[in-house]
Write a protein that holds these residues in place. Structure first.
Motif, PDB file in Angstrom:
ATOM      1  N   MET A 133      13.944 -10.677 -15.758  1.00 26.74           N
ATOM      2  CA  MET A 133      12.656 -10.081 -16.150  1.00 26.74           C
ATOM      3  C   MET A 133      11.530 -10.681 -15.318  1.00 26.74           C
ATOM      4  N   SER A 134      10.645  -9.865 -14.773  1.00 24.36           N
ATOM      5  CA  SER A 134       9.578 -10.351 -13.911  1.00 24.36           C
ATOM      6  C   SER A 134       8.559 -11.158 -14.700  1.00 24.36           C
ATOM      7  N   GLU A 135       7.991 -12.176 -14.017  1.00 27.43           N
ATOM      8  CA  GLU A 135       7.019 -13.049 -14.649  1.00 27.43           C
ATOM      9  C   GLU A 135       5.695 -12.304 -14.812  1.00 27.43           C
ATOM     10  N   LYS A 136       5.026 -12.548 -15.940  1.00 28.84           N
ATOM     11  CA  LYS A 136       3.735 -11.919 -16.179  1.00 28.84           C
ATOM     12  C   LYS A 136       2.685 -12.514 -15.241  1.00 28.84           C
ATOM     13  N   SER A 137       1.887 -11.669 -14.639  1.00 29.05           N
ATOM     14  CA  SER A 137       0.818 -12.114 -13.751  1.00 29.05           C
ATOM     15  C   SER A 137      -0.232 -11.022 -13.699  1.00 29.05           C
ATOM     16  N   GLN A 138      -1.404 -11.307 -14.260  1.00 27.56           N
ATOM     17  CA  GLN A 138      -2.450 -10.287 -14.292  1.00 27.56           C
ATOM     18  C   GLN A 138      -2.948  -9.957 -12.896  1.00 27.56           C
ATOM     19  N   SER A 139      -3.029 -10.947 -12.018  1.00 29.77           N
ATOM     20  CA  SER A 139      -3.501 -10.673 -10.658  1.00 29.77           C
ATOM     21  C   SER A 139      -2.507  -9.778  -9.920  1.00 29.77           C
ATOM     22  N   ARG A 140      -1.214 -10.033 -10.095  1.00 25.50           N
ATOM     23  CA  ARG A 140      -0.194  -9.183  -9.478  1.00 25.50           C
ATOM     24  C   ARG A 140      -0.253  -7.768 -10.073  1.00 25.50           C
ATOM     25  N   ALA A 141      -0.461  -7.703 -11.391  1.00 22.40           N
ATOM     26  CA  ALA A 141      -0.562  -6.411 -12.058  1.00 22.40           C
ATOM     27  C   ALA A 141      -1.754  -5.616 -11.534  1.00 22.40           C
ATOM     28  N   MET A 142      -2.886  -6.293 -11.315  1.00 21.54           N
ATOM     29  CA  MET A 142      -4.077  -5.620 -10.797  1.00 21.54           C
ATOM     30  C   MET A 142      -3.834  -5.095  -9.383  1.00 21.54           C
ATOM     31  N   LEU A 143      -3.141  -5.886  -8.559  1.00 21.03           N
ATOM     32  CA  LEU A 143      -2.851  -5.462  -7.195  1.00 21.03           C
ATOM     33  C   LEU A 143      -1.943  -4.230  -7.186  1.00 21.03           C
ATOM     34  N   LEU A 144      -0.897  -4.257  -8.004  1.00 22.27           N
ATOM     35  CA  LEU A 144       0.008  -3.118  -8.090  1.00 22.27           C
ATOM     36  C   LEU A 144      -0.707  -1.900  -8.664  1.00 22.27           C
ATOM     37  N   GLY A 145      -1.503  -2.113  -9.705  1.00 25.91           N
ATOM     38  CA  GLY A 145      -2.220  -1.014 -10.347  1.00 25.91           C
ATOM     39  C   GLY A 145      -3.224  -0.368  -9.418  1.00 25.91           C
ATOM     40  N   LEU A 146      -3.991  -1.182  -8.692  1.00 20.86           N
ATOM     41  CA  LEU A 146      -4.968  -0.647  -7.754  1.00 20.86           C
ATOM     42  C   LEU A 146      -4.281   0.098  -6.608  1.00 20.86           C
ATOM     43  N   SER A 147      -3.132  -0.415  -6.165  1.00 25.96           N
ATOM     44  CA  SER A 147      -2.369   0.267  -5.113  1.00 25.96           C
ATOM     45  C   SER A 147      -1.928   1.644  -5.592  1.00 25.96           C
ATOM     46  N   ALA A 148      -1.449   1.705  -6.835  1.00 21.50           N
ATOM     47  CA  ALA A 148      -1.008   2.985  -7.392  1.00 21.50           C
ATOM     48  C   ALA A 148      -2.176   3.966  -7.510  1.00 21.50           C
ATOM     49  N   VAL A 149      -3.299   3.488  -8.014  1.00 21.60           N
ATOM     50  CA  VAL A 149      -4.476   4.347  -8.187  1.00 21.60           C
ATOM     51  C   VAL A 149      -4.983   4.847  -6.835  1.00 21.60           C
ATOM     52  N   LEU A 150      -4.990   3.960  -5.834  1.00 17.38           N
ATOM     53  CA  LEU A 150      -5.438   4.355  -4.502  1.00 17.38           C
ATOM     54  C   LEU A 150      -4.544   5.457  -3.935  1.00 17.38           C
ATOM     55  N   LEU A 151      -3.241   5.304  -4.079  1.00 19.13           N
ATOM     56  CA  LEU A 151      -2.311   6.313  -3.562  1.00 19.13           C
ATOM     57  C   LEU A 151      -2.439   7.623  -4.337  1.00 19.13           C
ATOM     58  N   TRP A 152      -2.535   7.539  -5.656  1.00 17.94           N
ATOM     59  CA  TRP A 152      -2.714   8.757  -6.459  1.00 17.94           C
ATOM     60  C   TRP A 152      -3.999   9.493  -6.072  1.00 17.94           C
ATOM     61  N   SER A 153      -5.006   8.732  -5.658  1.00 17.11           N
ATOM     62  CA  SER A 153      -6.281   9.338  -5.312  1.00 17.11           C
ATOM     63  C   SER A 153      -6.208  10.158  -4.025  1.00 17.11           C
ATOM     64  N   THR A 154      -5.165   9.950  -3.231  1.00 15.06           N
ATOM     65  CA  THR A 154      -5.040  10.677  -1.965  1.00 15.06           C
ATOM     66  C   THR A 154      -4.245  11.969  -2.099  1.00 15.06           C
ATOM     67  N   VAL A 155      -3.563  12.172  -3.215  1.00 17.60           N
ATOM     68  CA  VAL A 155      -2.585  13.264  -3.254  1.00 17.60           C
ATOM     69  C   VAL A 155      -3.236  14.650  -3.327  1.00 17.60           C
ATOM     70  N   ALA A 156      -4.422  14.766  -3.928  1.00 12.18           N
ATOM     71  CA  ALA A 156      -5.085  16.078  -3.945  1.00 12.18           C
ATOM     72  C   ALA A 156      -5.366  16.529  -2.517  1.00 12.18           C
ATOM     73  N   THR A 157      -5.822  15.604  -1.679  1.00 10.75           N
ATOM     74  CA  THR A 157      -6.040  15.907  -0.266  1.00 10.75           C
ATOM     75  C   THR A 157      -4.723  16.259   0.411  1.00 10.75           C
ATOM     76  N   ALA A 158      -3.668  15.485   0.115  1.00  8.51           N
ATOM     77  CA  ALA A 158      -2.351  15.744   0.711  1.00  8.51           C
ATOM     78  C   ALA A 158      -1.820  17.111   0.296  1.00  8.51           C
ATOM     79  N   PHE A 159      -2.062  17.512  -0.955  1.00 13.43           N
ATOM     80  CA  PHE A 159      -1.625  18.837  -1.414  1.00 13.43           C
ATOM     81  C   PHE A 159      -2.250  19.928  -0.536  1.00 13.43           C
ATOM     82  N   LYS A 160      -3.570  19.859  -0.380  1.00 13.39           N
ATOM     83  CA  LYS A 160      -4.274  20.912   0.358  1.00 13.39           C
ATOM     84  C   LYS A 160      -3.865  20.940   1.834  1.00 13.39           C
ATOM     85  N   LEU A 161      -3.723  19.781   2.452  1.00 13.10           N
ATOM     86  CA  LEU A 161      -3.304  19.732   3.853  1.00 13.10           C
ATOM     87  C   LEU A 161      -1.892  20.283   4.020  1.00 13.10           C
TER      88      LEU A 161
END
Length: 305
Positions: free
Chosen positions: A1-29
């Protein structure tokens, strides 16, 4: 089981949000060179591959086969909803509407979820739900009419109907997903393993079974990896690593506004003031509903590990 780490969670979460934010543009292109059906077919293949790698990494193929043997009809229905119906309707909406409208209207799925939970999960509709829905769907109307509420003129009425219809399919999928018994990656891979062949069968029937251009392949690969595959795993990792889950889940509210930035930069689509107003109403409605709604009994379902 992975160790709890809020800083790691924030990095992963922000990465996911950033990528999700690009997909509407990717759909149209991607839809510049592919039909909605072709985009779904090819992106579904890439997503299935990524999810298969994830399940292999987690050594869960035995669990996947066990779940499929136990509930084949359930997973077939889930695959029919996602990816088959949901993305087919969503991509068609993007094909008909400006990206800023389609992505903002699709964000109302959280409000649709609350509506469907009443008959399907026997949950009560509270006063705060009604207020949130009025605000959210008013925001949707502001966006769809570009702020011209009295004229009720739409860029594409079928596109608006499809974008809102996609929220119904997505909400229904997530309600049925509460009854899944496997790990999240296993459930999602089963959906794609069963749903993607439906897409390819329809492509063959419609005469769209052709090899796309390089731009089409790259677009489909991007959508498959970052809308349906890798981003889901990043978000799941963030939720598992978080010591304060609510702080991570709140990051998702950044996505629709970041998405407008990418739409403006890469699609050269002018963002009209009504989009900001309507999106603020929708996001505000979702936040209001989540923060002030009385807690409901959890539906009988396995929680993600």
């Amino acid at each position: 089981m992975s160790e709890k780490s809020q800083s790691r969670a924030m990095l992963l979460g922000l990465s996911a949000v950033l990528l999700w934010s690009t997909v509407a543009t990717a759909f149209k292109l991607s839809l510049q060179t592919l039909s909605p059906l072709q985009l779904l077919g090819w992106s579904g293949l890439f997503s299935t591959l990524v999810l298969a790698v994830a399940v292999s990494w987690q050594h869960r193929w035995g669990e996947l086969l066990q779940q499929l043997r136990r509930r084949p009809g359930y997973y077939l229905a889930m695959g029919a909803l996602n990816p088959f119906l949901y993305y087919l309707v969503l991509f068609r909406a993007y094909d008909l509407l400006p990206a800023q409208q389609a992505q903002a209207l699709n964000y109302t799925w959280a409000l649709t979820l609350a509506l469907l939970a009443v008959p399907l999960l026997k949950q009560k509709l509270h006063r705060i739900d009604i207020i949130a829905m009025l605000l959210g769907y008013m925001g949707a109307l502001v966006i769809a009419t570009r702020g011209n509420l009295l004229a009720l003129e739409f860029d594409s009425l079928p596109g608006v109907a499809l974008a809102l219809g996609s929220t119904l399919i997505w909400a229904l999928y997530w309600i049925l997903n509460t009854r899944a018994e496997g790990a999240p990656a296993v459930t999602l891979l089963l959906c794609f393993l069963l749903g993607t062949p439906m897409v390819w069968a329809l492509m063959a029937w419609q005469g769209e079974l052709v090899v796309p251009s390089l731009q089409g392949v790259l677009g489909a690969a991007y959508v498959g990896l970052f809308e349906m595959g890798v981003t889901f795993l990043l978000w799941l990792g963030a939720m598992r690593a978080a010591t304060h889950v609510s702080r991570i889940s709140n990051l998702i509210f950044l996505s629709p506004f970041l998405s407008l930035v990418f739409i403006r930069l890469f699609l050269n689509e002018p963002i009209v003031p009504a989009t900001f107003v309507g999106l603020a109403l929708i996001v505000g409605a979702v936040v209001l509903q989540q923060k002030m709604k009385p807690s409901e009994p959890a539906p009988a379902a396995e929680q993600p590990e």
